[in-house]
Design a protein around this motif. Sequence first.
Motif, mmCIF file in Angstrom:
data_model
loop_
_atom_site.group_PDB
_atom_site.id
_atom_site.type_symbol
_atom_site.label_atom_id
_atom_site.label_comp_id
_atom_site.label_asym_id
_atom_site.label_seq_id
_atom_site.Cartn_x
_atom_site.Cartn_y
_atom_site.Cartn_z
ATOM 1 N N ARG A 252 2.818 32.198 29.703
ATOM 2 C CA ARG A 252 2.641 30.749 29.558
ATOM 3 C C ARG A 252 1.845 30.187 30.725
ATOM 4 N NH1 ARG A 252 5.798 26.658 31.543
ATOM 5 N NH2 ARG A 252 7.444 28.146 32.076
ATOM 6 N N GLN A 253 2.183 30.589 31.937
ATOM 7 C CA GLN A 253 1.467 30.084 33.114
ATOM 8 C C GLN A 253 0.015 30.539 33.107
ATOM 9 O OE1 GLN A 253 3.919 31.520 36.332
ATOM 10 N NE2 GLN A 253 5.684 30.302 35.675
ATOM 11 N N ARG A 254 -0.231 31.769 32.669
ATOM 12 C CA ARG A 254 -1.600 32.273 32.621
ATOM 13 C C ARG A 254 -2.431 31.482 31.619
ATOM 14 N NH1 ARG A 254 -0.857 37.512 30.931
ATOM 15 N NH2 ARG A 254 -1.501 37.071 28.792
ATOM 16 N N ILE A 255 -1.867 31.168 30.458
ATOM 17 C CA ILE A 255 -2.610 30.414 29.444
ATOM 18 C C ILE A 255 -2.835 28.980 29.892
ATOM 19 C CG2 ILE A 255 -2.483 29.526 27.083
ATOM 20 C CD1 ILE A 255 -1.016 32.128 26.342
ATOM 21 N N GLU A 256 -1.836 28.381 30.531
ATOM 22 C CA GLU A 256 -2.008 27.013 31.038
ATOM 23 C C GLU A 256 -3.129 26.955 32.077
ATOM 24 O OE1 GLU A 256 2.519 25.174 30.570
ATOM 25 O OE2 GLU A 256 1.933 26.203 32.416
ATOM 26 N N ALA A 257 -3.270 28.033 32.856
ATOM 27 C CA ALA A 257 -4.300 28.050 33.899
ATOM 28 C C ALA A 257 -5.700 28.261 33.339
ATOM 29 C CB ALA A 257 -3.974 29.148 34.910
ATOM 30 N N GLN A 258 -5.812 28.531 32.056
ATOM 31 C CA GLN A 258 -7.128 28.751 31.446
ATOM 32 C C GLN A 258 -7.882 27.448 31.184
ATOM 33 O OE1 GLN A 258 -6.051 31.052 27.995
ATOM 34 N NE2 GLN A 258 -5.819 32.970 29.159
ATOM 35 N N GLY A 259 -7.210 26.299 31.340
ATOM 36 C CA GLY A 259 -7.895 25.014 31.289
ATOM 37 C C GLY A 259 -8.048 24.395 29.912
ATOM 38 N N TRP A 260 -7.174 24.752 28.967
ATOM 39 C CA TRP A 260 -7.313 24.223 27.608
ATOM 40 C C TRP A 260 -6.977 22.739 27.512
ATOM 41 C CZ3 TRP A 260 -9.765 27.529 24.640
ATOM 42 C CH2 TRP A 260 -9.648 28.899 24.899
ATOM 43 N N ALA A 261 -6.072 22.270 28.350
ATOM 44 C CA ALA A 261 -5.573 20.892 28.213
ATOM 45 C C ALA A 261 -6.684 19.852 28.346
ATOM 46 C CB ALA A 261 -4.475 20.630 29.253
ATOM 47 N N GLY A 262 -7.772 20.180 29.015
ATOM 48 C CA GLY A 262 -8.849 19.209 29.203
ATOM 49 C C GLY A 262 -9.866 19.191 28.089
ATOM 50 N N GLU A 263 -9.720 20.052 27.091
ATOM 51 C CA GLU A 263 -10.708 20.112 26.011
ATOM 52 C C GLU A 263 -10.353 19.158 24.872
ATOM 53 O OE1 GLU A 263 -11.867 23.901 24.705
ATOM 54 O OE2 GLU A 263 -12.136 24.714 26.728
ATOM 55 N N ALA A 264 -11.396 18.694 24.157
ATOM 56 C CA ALA A 264 -11.207 17.664 23.131
ATOM 57 C C ALA A 264 -10.223 18.100 22.049
ATOM 58 C CB ALA A 264 -12.556 17.309 22.504
ATOM 59 N N ASP A 265 -10.303 19.352 21.610
ATOM 60 C CA ASP A 265 -9.430 19.826 20.526
ATOM 61 C C ASP A 265 -7.973 19.907 20.932
ATOM 62 O OD1 ASP A 265 -11.532 20.004 18.830
ATOM 63 O OD2 ASP A 265 -11.755 22.194 18.929
ATOM 64 N N PHE A 266 -7.707 19.816 22.254
ATOM 65 C CA PHE A 266 -6.327 19.960 22.722
ATOM 66 C C PHE A 266 -5.763 18.674 23.306
ATOM 67 C CE2 PHE A 266 -7.936 24.249 22.554
ATOM 68 C CZ PHE A 266 -6.846 24.982 22.091
ATOM 69 N N LEU A 267 -6.502 17.577 23.227
ATOM 70 C CA LEU A 267 -5.990 16.308 23.749
ATOM 71 C C LEU A 267 -4.772 15.877 22.939
ATOM 72 C CD1 LEU A 267 -9.313 14.335 24.419
ATOM 73 C CD2 LEU A 267 -7.824 15.509 26.065
ATOM 74 N N GLY A 268 -3.665 15.702 23.611
ATOM 75 C CA GLY A 268 -2.423 15.302 22.941
ATOM 76 C C GLY A 268 -1.753 16.415 22.154
ATOM 77 N N VAL A 269 -2.279 17.629 22.249
ATOM 78 C CA VAL A 269 -1.718 18.774 21.506
ATOM 79 C C VAL A 269 -1.054 19.728 22.496
ATOM 80 C CG1 VAL A 269 -2.199 20.714 19.977
ATOM 81 C CG2 VAL A 269 -3.507 18.584 19.747
ATOM 82 N N PRO A 270 0.268 19.855 22.473
ATOM 83 C CA PRO A 270 0.934 20.797 23.388
ATOM 84 C C PRO A 270 0.513 22.228 23.085
ATOM 85 C CG PRO A 270 2.513 19.276 22.365
ATOM 86 C CD PRO A 270 1.221 19.116 21.632
ATOM 87 N N LEU A 271 0.388 23.022 24.125
ATOM 88 C CA LEU A 271 0.035 24.425 23.935
ATOM 89 C C LEU A 271 1.233 25.262 23.486
ATOM 90 C CD1 LEU A 271 -2.180 25.054 27.096
ATOM 91 C CD2 LEU A 271 -2.889 24.262 24.824
ATOM 92 N N PHE A 272 2.450 24.767 23.801
ATOM 93 C CA PHE A 272 3.653 25.536 23.524
ATOM 94 C C PHE A 272 4.735 24.634 22.953
ATOM 95 C CE2 PHE A 272 1.509 27.170 27.294
ATOM 96 C CZ PHE A 272 1.232 28.478 26.913
ATOM 97 N N ARG A 273 5.676 25.269 22.298
ATOM 98 C CA ARG A 273 6.883 24.601 21.843
ATOM 99 C C ARG A 273 8.091 25.363 22.371
ATOM 100 N NH1 ARG A 273 6.083 22.796 15.475
ATOM 101 N NH2 ARG A 273 4.473 21.198 15.855
ATOM 102 N N VAL A 274 9.166 24.628 22.582
ATOM 103 C CA VAL A 274 10.380 25.243 23.108
ATOM 104 C C VAL A 274 11.374 25.415 21.969
ATOM 105 C CG1 VAL A 274 12.261 25.044 24.770
ATOM 106 C CG2 VAL A 274 9.991 24.173 25.345
ATOM 107 N N HIS A 275 11.958 26.604 21.877
ATOM 108 C CA HIS A 275 12.953 26.897 20.861
ATOM 109 C C HIS A 275 14.236 27.352 21.537
ATOM 110 C CE1 HIS A 275 10.230 26.858 17.278
ATOM 111 N NE2 HIS A 275 9.328 27.094 18.214
ATOM 112 N N GLY A 276 15.357 27.093 20.876
ATOM 113 C CA GLY A 276 16.635 27.595 21.354
ATOM 114 C C GLY A 276 17.410 26.576 22.164
ATOM 115 N N PRO A 277 18.697 26.860 22.426
ATOM 116 C CA PRO A 277 19.548 25.956 23.214
ATOM 117 C C PRO A 277 19.128 25.954 24.678
ATOM 118 C CG PRO A 277 20.694 28.035 22.771
ATOM 119 C CD PRO A 277 19.410 28.075 21.985
ATOM 120 N N PRO A 278 19.608 24.969 25.463
ATOM 121 C CA PRO A 278 19.176 24.854 26.866
ATOM 122 C C PRO A 278 19.416 26.110 27.691
ATOM 123 C CG PRO A 278 20.330 22.862 26.167
ATOM 124 C CD PRO A 278 20.483 23.850 25.062
#
Length: 419
Positions: free
Chosen positions: A35-61
Amino acid sequence: MPLPVRSLPVVQNWDCHQSGNCCMEYQVPVTDEERQRIEAQGWAGEADFLGVPLFRVHGPPWARQYHLNHHTDGSCVFLSREGRCRIHERFGAAAKPLPCRLFPFILVPAGDHYRVGVRFACPSAAESKGRALSAHDADLRDFAAQLERREGVTPPVVRPPPLQGRQAVDWPDLLRFVDALQKLLRDQGDRIERRLRKCLALANLCRQAKFDAVTGQRLVELLDLLAAGLEGEVPADPAALARPGWTGRLLFRQALALYARKDRGPNRGPATFGRLSLLSAAYRYARGQGEAPRLHGWGPQTTFEKAEEAAGPLPADAEALLERYYLIKVGSLQFCGVTNFDMPVWEGLESLLLTFPILMWLRRGLADLPPTKALTRALSIVDDNFGYHPVLGTGRQRFALRLLARTGELERLIAWYSR
């Protein structure tokens, strides 16, 4: 140092042909490091990913796990419009999460090595398209090392699955049973359905025996003797067996509804939209009359009555396809233990053999396709669920499987749907 990887002596090819199905149908878990490696790839700043989370969390806390996010149409957020993985395109295959890189291969620990299995849910695997498995050996060794690091166990210590109940043997003897089953599956003097009935008959004989003092070469000789005796015990003509009874047909259709079902992705079946639709489909499969609800987008449009009509023998290439499928499932140990809801060997084998009449039912319903194409599609549908659909591992379903096997209904189902 990771365990060595051994590919099976089966002619099986594979390469990714970018169908995109796996990127639209499966939830991919990722480790914190991935997850950290993918986040560091810089996707969050691209137009197709604006407002789109890269990951979802599943399971209890207390047991949360991150998965790659998917759009509302089921596609992974990293799947491009051209059907390619954006991570792969930009950073190479090594930058993807391990489950994405490993699919459709499965590494099954077998004592002192891994055995390589293949998921025929991938259409390219079912069609054996691409390079030979041996061409992937270097990647598979790398995957094995990464898998051990990912699971935090090096090397993995996995006990062999029991034969049944508390009856267990060590890994070398377990693999001798596997070899005996593979010999039956390779015997091209029989059609594939009789080979499967012989495997079932061998399992029934072994259930009645104890192997406390029979091991090593003595076990090989005993299994060879039992297999040779099957020639006179297992009818050559499937028509010699009675039609499955009412209970067998009912339990078969319930299993069929599980194996032929797709609940997410582009191939989601129309009958799976909403709880009422599923309940209605379940009732109609139990009743077994009229139009069969489509539980998979690739599934047939047919009636239960039509699916009971004889379809004639399989052509040679379809027989070869099934031989390849069952040899890989048995030889890689994908039919028992950790890869199939921790089933003992003989129960896992029975669950695998039940797929044959299900495949033949689907093949009959897909009569608008050439026979081998219909069977290939049926394999992708069924193997998507084999060992994965959670209901198949429940006590209720396993009881139904035992009932089919102990009453002789499983043998009759194999013979009946081979017509």
